[in-house]
Design a protein around this motif. Sequence first.
Motif, PDB file in Angstrom:
ATOM      1  N   GLU A  84      32.018  13.327 -22.497  1.00  0.00           N
ATOM      2  CA  GLU A  84      32.859  12.349 -21.828  1.00  0.00           C
ATOM      3  C   GLU A  84      32.073  11.233 -21.136  1.00  0.00           C
ATOM      4  O   GLU A  84      32.414  10.064 -21.254  1.00  0.00           O
ATOM      5  CB  GLU A  84      33.731  13.059 -20.791  1.00  0.00           C
ATOM      6  CG  GLU A  84      34.747  12.176 -20.087  1.00  0.00           C
ATOM      7  CD  GLU A  84      35.950  11.846 -20.948  1.00  0.00           C
ATOM      8  OE1 GLU A  84      36.592  10.806 -20.703  1.00  0.00           O
ATOM      9  OE2 GLU A  84      36.249  12.633 -21.859  1.00  0.00           O
ATOM     10  N   TYR A  85      31.046  11.587 -20.381  1.00  0.00           N
ATOM     11  CA  TYR A  85      30.375  10.601 -19.510  1.00  0.00           C
ATOM     12  C   TYR A  85      28.911  10.976 -19.374  1.00  0.00           C
ATOM     13  O   TYR A  85      28.556  12.155 -19.445  1.00  0.00           O
ATOM     14  CB  TYR A  85      31.047  10.581 -18.136  1.00  0.00           C
ATOM     15  CG  TYR A  85      31.019   9.242 -17.443  1.00  0.00           C
ATOM     16  CD1 TYR A  85      32.077   8.351 -17.568  1.00  0.00           C
ATOM     17  CD2 TYR A  85      29.939   8.874 -16.660  1.00  0.00           C
ATOM     18  CE1 TYR A  85      32.066   7.120 -16.918  1.00  0.00           C
ATOM     19  CE2 TYR A  85      29.913   7.647 -16.007  1.00  0.00           C
ATOM     20  CZ  TYR A  85      30.972   6.774 -16.140  1.00  0.00           C
ATOM     21  OH  TYR A  85      30.954   5.561 -15.505  1.00  0.00           O
ATOM     22  N   VAL A  86      28.060   9.969 -19.162  1.00  0.00           N
ATOM     23  CA  VAL A  86      26.608  10.175 -19.148  1.00  0.00           C
ATOM     24  C   VAL A  86      26.005   9.647 -17.852  1.00  0.00           C
ATOM     25  O   VAL A  86      26.333   8.546 -17.405  1.00  0.00           O
ATOM     26  CB  VAL A  86      25.931   9.449 -20.336  1.00  0.00           C
ATOM     27  CG1 VAL A  86      24.429   9.718 -20.355  1.00  0.00           C
ATOM     28  CG2 VAL A  86      26.569   9.847 -21.658  1.00  0.00           C
ATOM     29  N   ALA A  87      25.118  10.430 -17.259  1.00  0.00           N
ATOM     30  CA  ALA A  87      24.254   9.969 -16.167  1.00  0.00           C
ATOM     31  C   ALA A  87      22.817  10.203 -16.594  1.00  0.00           C
ATOM     32  O   ALA A  87      22.510  11.218 -17.230  1.00  0.00           O
ATOM     33  CB  ALA A  87      24.552  10.719 -14.879  1.00  0.00           C
ATOM     34  N   LYS A 136      15.816  12.209 -18.856  1.00  0.00           N
ATOM     35  CA  LYS A 136      16.884  13.166 -19.097  1.00  0.00           C
ATOM     36  C   LYS A 136      18.254  12.505 -18.965  1.00  0.00           C
ATOM     37  O   LYS A 136      18.448  11.599 -18.156  1.00  0.00           O
ATOM     38  CB  LYS A 136      16.810  14.331 -18.103  1.00  0.00           C
ATOM     39  CG  LYS A 136      15.837  15.422 -18.471  1.00  0.00           C
ATOM     40  CD  LYS A 136      15.993  16.603 -17.527  1.00  0.00           C
ATOM     41  CE  LYS A 136      15.041  17.739 -17.900  1.00  0.00           C
ATOM     42  NZ  LYS A 136      15.216  18.897 -16.990  1.00  0.00           N
ATOM     43  N   ALA A 137      19.200  13.018 -19.757  1.00  0.00           N
ATOM     44  CA  ALA A 137      20.601  12.638 -19.618  1.00  0.00           C
ATOM     45  C   ALA A 137      21.412  13.873 -19.267  1.00  0.00           C
ATOM     46  O   ALA A 137      21.117  14.983 -19.734  1.00  0.00           O
ATOM     47  CB  ALA A 137      21.121  12.010 -20.901  1.00  0.00           C
ATOM     48  N   PHE A 138      22.425  13.679 -18.432  1.00  0.00           N
ATOM     49  CA  PHE A 138      23.361  14.735 -18.077  1.00  0.00           C
ATOM     50  C   PHE A 138      24.745  14.265 -18.514  1.00  0.00           C
ATOM     51  O   PHE A 138      25.209  13.204 -18.086  1.00  0.00           O
ATOM     52  CB  PHE A 138      23.316  15.012 -16.577  1.00  0.00           C
ATOM     53  CG  PHE A 138      21.975  15.500 -16.105  1.00  0.00           C
ATOM     54  CD1 PHE A 138      21.691  16.855 -16.040  1.00  0.00           C
ATOM     55  CD2 PHE A 138      20.972  14.596 -15.746  1.00  0.00           C
ATOM     56  CE1 PHE A 138      20.446  17.309 -15.609  1.00  0.00           C
ATOM     57  CE2 PHE A 138      19.720  15.030 -15.326  1.00  0.00           C
ATOM     58  CZ  PHE A 138      19.461  16.394 -15.260  1.00  0.00           C
ATOM     59  N   GLU A 149      22.581  19.130 -20.672  1.00  0.00           N
ATOM     60  CA  GLU A 149      21.314  18.546 -20.216  1.00  0.00           C
ATOM     61  C   GLU A 149      20.500  18.171 -21.450  1.00  0.00           C
ATOM     62  O   GLU A 149      20.257  19.013 -22.318  1.00  0.00           O
ATOM     63  CB  GLU A 149      20.571  19.559 -19.363  1.00  0.00           C
ATOM     64  CG  GLU A 149      19.289  19.047 -18.725  1.00  0.00           C
ATOM     65  CD  GLU A 149      18.646  20.093 -17.830  1.00  0.00           C
ATOM     66  OE1 GLU A 149      17.496  19.859 -17.409  1.00  0.00           O
ATOM     67  OE2 GLU A 149      19.273  21.136 -17.560  1.00  0.00           O
ATOM     68  N   ILE A 150      20.071  16.911 -21.527  1.00  0.00           N
ATOM     69  CA  ILE A 150      19.465  16.394 -22.756  1.00  0.00           C
ATOM     70  C   ILE A 150      18.117  15.753 -22.487  1.00  0.00           C
ATOM     71  O   ILE A 150      17.958  14.971 -21.532  1.00  0.00           O
ATOM     72  CB  ILE A 150      20.419  15.380 -23.424  1.00  0.00           C
ATOM     73  CG1 ILE A 150      21.689  16.113 -23.889  1.00  0.00           C
ATOM     74  CG2 ILE A 150      19.759  14.672 -24.600  1.00  0.00           C
ATOM     75  CD1 ILE A 150      22.757  15.228 -24.435  1.00  0.00           C
ATOM     76  N   ASN A 164      20.198  22.311 -22.683  1.00  0.00           N
ATOM     77  CA  ASN A 164      21.009  23.377 -22.100  1.00  0.00           C
ATOM     78  C   ASN A 164      22.441  22.920 -21.939  1.00  0.00           C
ATOM     79  O   ASN A 164      22.733  21.714 -21.917  1.00  0.00           O
ATOM     80  CB  ASN A 164      20.448  23.776 -20.735  1.00  0.00           C
ATOM     81  CG  ASN A 164      20.701  25.228 -20.402  1.00  0.00           C
ATOM     82  OD1 ASN A 164      21.553  25.872 -21.004  1.00  0.00           O
ATOM     83  ND2 ASN A 164      19.963  25.753 -19.434  1.00  0.00           N
ATOM     84  N   ILE A 165      23.336  23.884 -21.857  1.00  0.00           N
ATOM     85  CA  ILE A 165      24.721  23.647 -21.468  1.00  0.00           C
ATOM     86  C   ILE A 165      24.970  24.451 -20.200  1.00  0.00           C
ATOM     87  O   ILE A 165      24.710  25.660 -20.154  1.00  0.00           O
ATOM     88  CB  ILE A 165      25.706  24.068 -22.569  1.00  0.00           C
ATOM     89  CG1 ILE A 165      25.595  23.133 -23.778  1.00  0.00           C
ATOM     90  CG2 ILE A 165      27.134  24.063 -22.039  1.00  0.00           C
ATOM     91  CD1 ILE A 165      26.490  23.538 -24.943  1.00  0.00           C
ATOM     92  N   HIS A 166      25.461  23.766 -19.170  1.00  0.00           N
ATOM     93  CA  HIS A 166      25.712  24.413 -17.880  1.00  0.00           C
ATOM     94  C   HIS A 166      27.218  24.566 -17.663  1.00  0.00           C
ATOM     95  O   HIS A 166      27.934  23.575 -17.514  1.00  0.00           O
ATOM     96  CB  HIS A 166      25.112  23.585 -16.748  1.00  0.00           C
ATOM     97  CG  HIS A 166      23.641  23.348 -16.881  1.00  0.00           C
ATOM     98  ND1 HIS A 166      22.697  24.283 -16.512  1.00  0.00           N
ATOM     99  CD2 HIS A 166      22.945  22.277 -17.348  1.00  0.00           C
ATOM    100  CE1 HIS A 166      21.484  23.808 -16.743  1.00  0.00           C
ATOM    101  NE2 HIS A 166      21.602  22.596 -17.247  1.00  0.00           N
TER     102      HIS A 166
END
Length: 498
Positions: free
Chosen positions: A222-225, A232-234, A245-246, A255-257
């Motif tokens: 949906e959305y990226v920070a 890193k991108a979240f 987490e990318i 990872n997927i949190h």
Amino acid sequence: MQKKSLLALLLAAAFMNGCTDHAPQNPVQEDPSSFKEVAGVDLGNVAAAEISAYDPASKRLFTVNNEKAAIVDVLDLSAFPTVTKQQPIDVSALGGVANSVSVSDGKLAIALEATNKQANGSVIVLNTSTLSMIKQITVGALPDMVTFSPDGRFIVTANEGEPNPDYSVDPEGSVSIIDVTNGYSVKTLNFAAFDGMYGALAPKGFRKFGPKATFAQDIEPEYVAISDNSQKAFVTLQENNGIAEIDLINGKVLNIHPLGTKDISYILNSLDASDDDKKVQLKNWPVKSFYLPDAISYFTVNGTPYLITADEGDAREYSAFDEQKRVSSLKLNPVYFPNADELKKTSNLGRLRVTSTRGDFENDGTFEELYSFGGRGFSIFHAADMKRVYESGNSLEQEVIKAGAYDDSRSDDKGVEAEGVTVGWMNGKPVAFIAMERVDAIGVYDLTNPGAPQFLQIVKTGDAPEGVLFIAADKSPNGRSLLITSNEEDGTVKFFQP
């Protein structure tokens, strides 16, 4: 001696010039609890002003507007608070709907879904001054959000990959990473590698529930920070109730949190569950709620990185599959709900929307637990380990109620519906701005202590603020901090300053 003195002066001047590149240009102290509307513009009678991005070099604001065609409105802020509409950018010939915009170093990136919504979309990159096209890059299906990394190297899109209405076509959700410095090369990542982890993720609140969907198809970014160091991108996976987490440098999903659930029986999480009780009353109920965050923002305090999410809530609602049910329509197990008949009254829990995909332990049509949608507030996490350090409970709704802005007609359906969030810096302090779609307002918080944010103000906006943008004083067109909301329902863009 004179030559040495002259050289020293030149070196000192060069050093000072170098320092001022990163120093605030506005020494004036500002009060972050005093934002008020200073300007506004209407983009059209039935316009859908959604997301905005600002270019400090050209002093232009770019706002997605899908009123009649896929266009991006261009607003000249050079004489702010006077706002002048310029010729819009029409990208309708290049694809379907424009969903998002981002700006970096004289470049404007536009996320454009395909005419066939389930096909791969694209990112269009333009020059912010000439508006000439630099590149069009293919990304995943339904790019819903686009953003540049802080260093300008990467353009990242959250490709939602929504199914069509009858769920006969369900593309994979994905994240695309475009390397601007490498000829706009693109790498699109899916989540198939995490299929085997679902058994461990589900008990922690992660959801996979689309009809016949694989794990990769069910994920909906949906959305990226992006981290301050651009490494890193979240990415919020809204319908799935998680954050990915990318690694941007190596192009890999790390990872997927899972985000767990909010216990509405806990005293500080009380909510108004009915739009039929003719009053606003926050109460505790035997319900859990999925956070299902929309927007996410990254910020750092004293060297520690954090993430803040707007826990909007979202349900899958298609012609072939709708997960939403009213509590009044469900059969409740009397062992778990001994007062089921009382709970199912419309003045109690009867009107509350819950999911039919979780809580029926034996798959026999009788529910042992109830799960609703959204956190009705916001959360803050340590970015390093994704531990939640703060959750707003019912405090945001309490402030909205005090301000006389609560919409009781939304009590049964995600409440204030916090959708957008951004963090800006004022007077050397981080300030959060949380857009509430169903309140038509922004909640303002001081994040100096991320574990205990301090409420500052409720700011009324246009109808249904979709995008919230903060421009720091040293980048603002008039040298003062500027808050901008793009309001989806009335097609307005509103400008606020302290």
